[in-house]
Design an enzyme around this catalytic site. Structure first.
Site, mmCIF file in Angstrom:
data_model
loop_
_atom_site.group_PDB
_atom_site.id
_atom_site.type_symbol
_atom_site.label_atom_id
_atom_site.label_comp_id
_atom_site.label_asym_id
_atom_site.label_seq_id
_atom_site.Cartn_x
_atom_site.Cartn_y
_atom_site.Cartn_z
ATOM 1 N N GLU A 124 0.830 -1.201 0.000
ATOM 2 C CA GLU A 124 0.000 0.000 0.000
ATOM 3 C C GLU A 124 0.870 1.259 0.000
ATOM 4 O OE1 GLU A 124 -4.184 -1.325 1.970
ATOM 5 O OE2 GLU A 124 -2.664 -0.647 3.388
ATOM 6 N N CYS A 137 3.517 8.727 0.855
ATOM 7 C CA CYS A 137 4.061 7.792 1.850
ATOM 8 C C CYS A 137 4.330 6.459 1.155
ATOM 9 C CB CYS A 137 3.063 7.625 2.995
ATOM 10 S SG CYS A 137 3.635 6.534 4.314
ATOM 11 N N CYS A 144 6.475 -6.509 7.599
ATOM 12 C CA CYS A 144 7.476 -5.893 8.469
ATOM 13 C C CYS A 144 7.925 -6.911 9.508
ATOM 14 C CB CYS A 144 6.891 -4.660 9.156
ATOM 15 S SG CYS A 144 8.091 -3.648 10.053
ATOM 16 N N CYS A 148 5.988 -3.740 16.101
ATOM 17 C CA CYS A 148 5.650 -2.674 17.049
ATOM 18 C C CYS A 148 4.197 -2.879 17.486
ATOM 19 C CB CYS A 148 5.840 -1.295 16.407
ATOM 20 S SG CYS A 148 7.551 -0.975 15.923
ATOM 21 N N CYS A 151 1.173 -0.886 15.960
ATOM 22 C CA CYS A 151 1.180 -0.663 14.508
ATOM 23 C C CYS A 151 0.501 -1.815 13.778
ATOM 24 C CB CYS A 151 2.624 -0.507 14.017
ATOM 25 S SG CYS A 151 2.762 -0.200 12.250
ATOM 26 N N GLY A 208 7.005 -1.539 6.260
ATOM 27 C CA GLY A 208 8.379 -2.013 6.356
ATOM 28 C C GLY A 208 9.320 -1.047 7.049
ATOM 29 N N GLU A 209 10.507 -1.542 7.357
ATOM 30 C CA GLU A 209 11.597 -0.763 7.949
ATOM 31 C C GLU A 209 12.608 -0.462 6.845
ATOM 32 O OE1 GLU A 209 14.309 1.214 9.299
ATOM 33 O OE2 GLU A 209 12.934 0.763 10.954
ATOM 34 N N SER A 240 12.080 7.377 7.621
ATOM 35 C CA SER A 240 11.728 7.083 9.013
ATOM 36 C C SER A 240 12.218 5.690 9.395
ATOM 37 C CB SER A 240 10.213 7.164 9.199
ATOM 38 O OG SER A 240 9.857 6.798 10.517
ATOM 39 N N SER A 262 11.161 6.839 14.784
ATOM 40 C CA SER A 262 9.904 6.370 15.369
ATOM 41 C C SER A 262 10.183 6.053 16.841
ATOM 42 C CB SER A 262 9.445 5.116 14.607
ATOM 43 O OG SER A 262 8.133 4.756 14.937
ATOM 44 N N LEU A 263 9.971 7.044 17.709
ATOM 45 C CA LEU A 263 10.463 6.989 19.085
ATOM 46 C C LEU A 263 9.427 6.400 20.053
ATOM 47 C CD1 LEU A 263 12.914 7.750 20.869
ATOM 48 C CD2 LEU A 263 11.783 9.955 21.272
ATOM 49 N N HIS A 264 8.393 7.170 20.373
ATOM 50 C CA HIS A 264 7.197 6.706 21.087
ATOM 51 C C HIS A 264 7.358 6.418 22.583
ATOM 52 C CE1 HIS A 264 5.858 6.541 17.021
ATOM 53 N NE2 HIS A 264 6.584 5.478 16.736
ATOM 54 N N ASN A 339 -3.966 5.988 15.626
ATOM 55 C CA ASN A 339 -4.981 5.624 14.638
ATOM 56 C C ASN A 339 -5.430 4.188 14.885
ATOM 57 O OD1 ASN A 339 -4.907 8.072 12.985
ATOM 58 N ND2 ASN A 339 -2.808 7.447 12.544
ATOM 59 N N CYS A 382 -1.367 6.859 9.607
ATOM 60 C CA CYS A 382 -0.089 6.347 10.108
ATOM 61 C C CYS A 382 -0.306 5.096 10.945
ATOM 62 C CB CYS A 382 0.589 7.437 10.946
ATOM 63 S SG CYS A 382 2.200 6.972 11.573
#
Length: 411
Positions: A124, A137, A144, A148, A151, A208-209, A240, A262-264, A339, A382
């Site tokens: 996507e 994006c 992935c 996480c 996610c 993905g990373e 990212s 991508s901290l969080h 989200n 996101c």
């Protein structure tokens, strides 16, 4: 006469697969100029003395004018166009679905052909129109590996990396669909507008990373930012990462784009839960890599992404921890309202809580915009991207190969 095949050896399967599967024409998209010239010479259709000139011609048609068929390259002879079409392709991927959100966000589901013994895969890509800019994006992997916990993409196991061609194809197809390439008859020298592009920004924040697919991502982004082609400014490309520390310096040094983390979370215990790669590369190592990022300055700040999870990481104490953690790093902190997606146990922080969190960070001297949720109604926001592609089990792969072989006549 009944035919039988011994599929117990890999060599036998490879030989039979080669006979059963029609050879895919290689794409010229995603090759460097040198690789493009070498491919033309190796095919026997262009002499070596012409390779550089022909490569530049093709580069112009693919990346400046966005042509997806050799027939449209009208300053190349008809005979050479026919030979190019016989050996190569510049076609776009299949668009399985295009969804348009009530807020104008678009999401495409692209299907790419199988590579080796597998089935076609789907990914996507999302386009977000805003006042004065349009952000695409882009995905770098099918699925992935990072899992996480907040996610949706992380619930899809990794199938494979995308190639540089497949990464670039997302950008090219989006520009096609948005009418963002010039008309065929637009004169040279006036075809890359400084303003008014529908796709003005690219973020490697899809499925993905990116830093687990470094070489393909690097090649694609260097082509996207080439001044004689797609000509995107590196200041308008953001990669990212969830924190693949060994590749962070290389990203700045070899690609030179903007960095987002991508901290969080502001402590290892919580980040281990939310972003499990933290167990391998804890915060101390991640922040050190950020401080050493090439070109880091107030003009080239690192963006730290922070998803707002109710009663998990949204207290003022968390905000204080964030300021302490990032002290001295030129940074912007993007606050992302969570989200929701089917099956999640997390909730989005209350709006009042998010605003208090943002005010505290702003007062400490950091920009902390609250990202407006976009495309939620089509699961394009996101952390919501996911396709149905799954890695093929060995038993299913062998069965598919046998079926393919059986359907292609006598041995």
């Amino acid at each position: 006469m009944t035919l039988s095949f011994d599929l117990t050896t890999e060599a036998a399967r490879d030989a039979l697969r080669a006979r059963a599967t029609p050879a895919e024409k290689p794409s010229l998209i995603g090759l460097t100029r040198a690789e493009l010239g070498a491919a033309l010479v190796a095919s026997g259709i262009v002499p070596e003395r012409q390779a550089k000139m022909r490569a530049q011609q093709l580069w112009h048609w693919m990346y400046v004018r966005g042509v997806s068929d050799f027939a449209g390259m009208f300053n190349i002879s008809k005979d050479l166009r026919a030979e190019l079409d016989k050996h190569f392709t510049v076609a776009r991927p299949e668009i399985v679905e295009e969804q348009i959100s009530s807020d104008g966000t678009r999401k495409w589901l692209f299907r790419f052909p199988p590579r080796g013994a597998g089935r076609p895969v789907e990914i996507e890509t999302v386009y977000i129109p805003e006042e004065g800019r349009g952000t695409l994006c882009i995905s770098s992997q099918v699925g992935c590996t990072l899992t996480c916990s907040f996610c949706h993409t992380g619930t899809q196991k990794l199938v494979r990396n995308l190639t540089s061609e497949e990464i670039l194809a997302q950008l090219l197809t989006a520009r096609d669909r948005l009418g963002d390439f010039p008309d065929r008859d637009t004169p040279d020298g006036a075809i890359v507008p400084a303003e008014g592009r529908k796709v003005s920004n690219v973020v490697m924040m899809g499925m993905g990373e990116p830093l687990y697919n470094f070489e393909a991502v690097k090649k694609a982004l260097l082509i996207a930012s080439d001044g004689d082609g797609l000509s995107l400014s590196k200041r308008r490309i953001t990669l990212s990462t969830s924190g693949v520390v060994p590749e962070i310096f290389r990203t700045g040094d070899e690609i030179g784009v903007m960095l987002a983390i991508s901290l969080h979370a502001t402590n290892d215990d919580l980040r281990d839960l939310l972003v499990p790669i933290n167990k391998k590369y804890p915060l101390k190592e991640l922040i050190a890599a950020c401080r050493a990022y090439p070109g880091l300055s107030n003009a080239r700040r690192i963006t730290f992404e922070y998803v707002m999870l109710k009663d998990v990481n949204d207290s003022i104490e968390d905000a204080k921890g964030l300021i302490k953690l990032l002290k001295g790093i030129p940074a912007k902190i993007n606050l992302i309202p969570f989200n929701p997606w089917p099956g999640t146990n997390y909730q989005c922080s209350d709006w009042e809580t998010i605003e208090k969190f943002a005010d505290y960070i702003n007062n400490a001297g950091y920009a902390s915009p609250i990202r407006t949720p976009r495309g939620r109604d089509i699961l394009a926001a996101c952390g919501q991207l996911k396709s149905e592609s799954e890695r093929m089990r060995k038993v299913d792969r062998l069965a598919l190969e046998a079926m393919m072989i059986a359907g292609h006549g006598e041995a």
